[in-house]
Design an enzyme around this catalytic site. Structure first.
Site, mmCIF file in Angstrom:
data_model
loop_
_atom_site.group_PDB
_atom_site.id
_atom_site.type_symbol
_atom_site.label_atom_id
_atom_site.label_comp_id
_atom_site.label_asym_id
_atom_site.label_seq_id
_atom_site.Cartn_x
_atom_site.Cartn_y
_atom_site.Cartn_z
ATOM 1 N N PRO A 2 0.825 -1.211 0.000
ATOM 2 C CA PRO A 2 0.000 0.000 0.000
ATOM 3 C C PRO A 2 0.857 1.258 0.000
ATOM 4 O O PRO A 2 1.873 1.326 0.671
ATOM 5 C CB PRO A 2 -0.812 -0.107 1.289
ATOM 6 C CG PRO A 2 -0.232 -1.210 2.070
ATOM 7 C CD PRO A 2 0.671 -2.002 1.215
ATOM 8 N N GLU A 3 0.461 2.237 -0.770
ATOM 9 C CA GLU A 3 1.153 3.519 -0.773
ATOM 10 C C GLU A 3 0.272 4.538 -0.055
ATOM 11 O O GLU A 3 -0.843 4.225 0.370
ATOM 12 C CB GLU A 3 1.449 3.934 -2.218
ATOM 13 C CG GLU A 3 2.366 2.933 -2.895
ATOM 14 C CD GLU A 3 3.579 3.574 -3.557
ATOM 15 O OE1 GLU A 3 3.943 4.699 -3.202
ATOM 16 O OE2 GLU A 3 4.156 2.932 -4.442
ATOM 17 N N HIS A 105 -6.325 -14.985 7.334
ATOM 18 C CA HIS A 105 -5.107 -14.443 7.934
ATOM 19 C C HIS A 105 -5.424 -13.384 8.995
ATOM 20 O O HIS A 105 -4.662 -12.445 9.184
ATOM 21 C CB HIS A 105 -4.203 -13.867 6.847
ATOM 22 C CG HIS A 105 -3.817 -14.880 5.815
ATOM 23 N ND1 HIS A 105 -2.966 -15.935 6.094
ATOM 24 C CD2 HIS A 105 -4.186 -15.044 4.523
ATOM 25 C CE1 HIS A 105 -2.824 -16.680 5.008
ATOM 26 N NE2 HIS A 105 -3.558 -16.165 4.042
ATOM 27 N N ARG A 126 1.244 -11.821 5.166
ATOM 28 C CA ARG A 126 2.688 -12.014 5.270
ATOM 29 C C ARG A 126 3.265 -11.517 6.589
ATOM 30 O O ARG A 126 4.457 -11.664 6.834
ATOM 31 C CB ARG A 126 3.367 -11.324 4.080
ATOM 32 C CG ARG A 126 2.874 -11.922 2.754
ATOM 33 C CD ARG A 126 3.424 -11.212 1.557
ATOM 34 N NE ARG A 126 4.859 -11.403 1.418
ATOM 35 C CZ ARG A 126 5.593 -10.843 0.471
ATOM 36 N NH1 ARG A 126 5.025 -10.033 -0.398
ATOM 37 N NH2 ARG A 126 6.882 -11.058 0.400
#
Ligand SMILES: [Zn+2]
Length: 300
Positions: A2-3, A105, A126
């Site tokens: 994400p930016e 997750h 992750r």
């Protein structure tokens, strides 16, 4: 990954759906997601529960929720704290109905003491991202974020100071754009796009940049981010607050990034890709002339 615009979309969603509510039970389902909270998962859950969420703030890609006392009194006697979120590569903050099935997750679940029947969920495949609790500095910023510079969308971003820092440093323009101590929140994609719009090669030394050129570059950084925000910002109206770095913006309107060998939209020259600090830089060799390499004078 994400930016800044995606993180800003999440911040707006949190502002709308979480601010003003008081937390109830907190469950840490994977300790790695709270590893930046040095006192551990149990301390994290105990400190976070029963606290009123006062605001949703952001600097660069860091998001935080300043916490107030809950109805049962102060949760800490050592000043103001905030819940800090870093989304890392794949982190998501979701506001979900409390009876929605757990995501595969799901790492942290935060319930609330009200009748809205929604909860805040931190989901991270992750687990590079995470949540942690931090005291706030005098500036109202979590201590862990205090070294991060303001981002270009921040109204208090110091453009004059940024230009002075560029003149003083022996660095190149893209390195400077990605230096979180100078300017925060500008990732690889936005840097390449803004440099293409400005017609600046990524390896230009910053010391030679004039003030108007720096202003132009910052205006393009803000414009590229603003356009992404406008696209991403259309979805935060729904209950599902989501970020996964795959904004539709990236497919549609990129001019440089990811366009190797495709014609430059300004001059038709094929866009080039060069390895750059373990990443890639995309640029138009005609619109963005590389700096001339100064050769050492031949001896005698
Ligand atoms: Zn071109």
């Amino acid at each position: 990954m994400p930016e800044l615009p995606e993180v800003e979309v999440v911040r707006r969603g949190l502002e709308r759906w979480i601010v003003g509510r008081t937390t109830a039970e907190v469950a840490v389902l994977h300790p790695r997601a709270v590893r930046r909270h040095v006192a551990g998962a149990a301390d994290f859950a105990a400190r976070l529960s029963g606290r009123r969420v006062l605001d949703a703030r952001r600097r660069g890609k860091y998001l935080w929720l300043p916490l107030g006392d809950g109805p049962s009194g102060p949760a800490s006697d050592d000043g103001d704290w905030a819940l800090l979120a870093h989304l890392g590569m794949s982190g998501q903050l979701l506001v979900q109905p409390a009876d929605a099935p757990d995501e595969k997750h799901l790492r942290v679940r935060v319930g609330f003491q009200d009748e809205l029947h929604t909860e805040l969920r931190f989901v991270d495949q992750r687990t590079f991202g995470g949540l942690s609790l931090h005291p706030l500095t005098e500036d109202g910023v979590p201590d862990a974020v205090a070294h991060i510079a303001r981002d270009p969308l921040d109204p208090e971003f110091d453009e004059e100071g940024f230009h002075r820092a560029l003149r003083a440093r022996r660095t190149t323009v893209k390195r400077a754009l990605l230096d979180q101590s100078l300017i925060s929140g500008v990732g690889n994609i936005y840097a390449d796009e803004a440099l293409w719009r400005t017609g600046l090669h990524y390896d230009r030394p910053t010391a030679a940049l004039t003030r108007p050129r720096v202003s132009e570059l910052l205006a393009h950084v803000r414009a590229v981010m603003g356009e992404a925000l406008a696209v991403g910002g259309t979805s935060f109206d729904s209950l599902y607050v989501n970020v996964n770095g795959e904004s539709g913006y990236f497919d549609r309107s990129l001019d440089a990034y990811g366009r190797e060998d495709e014609p430059c939209r300004r001059c038709g020259t094929p866009i080039r890709r060069r390895p750059w600090m373990n990443r890639s830089s995309y640029y138009c060799p005609r619109c963005q002339r590389p700096p001339r390499v100064r050769r050492p004078l031949a001896a005698g």
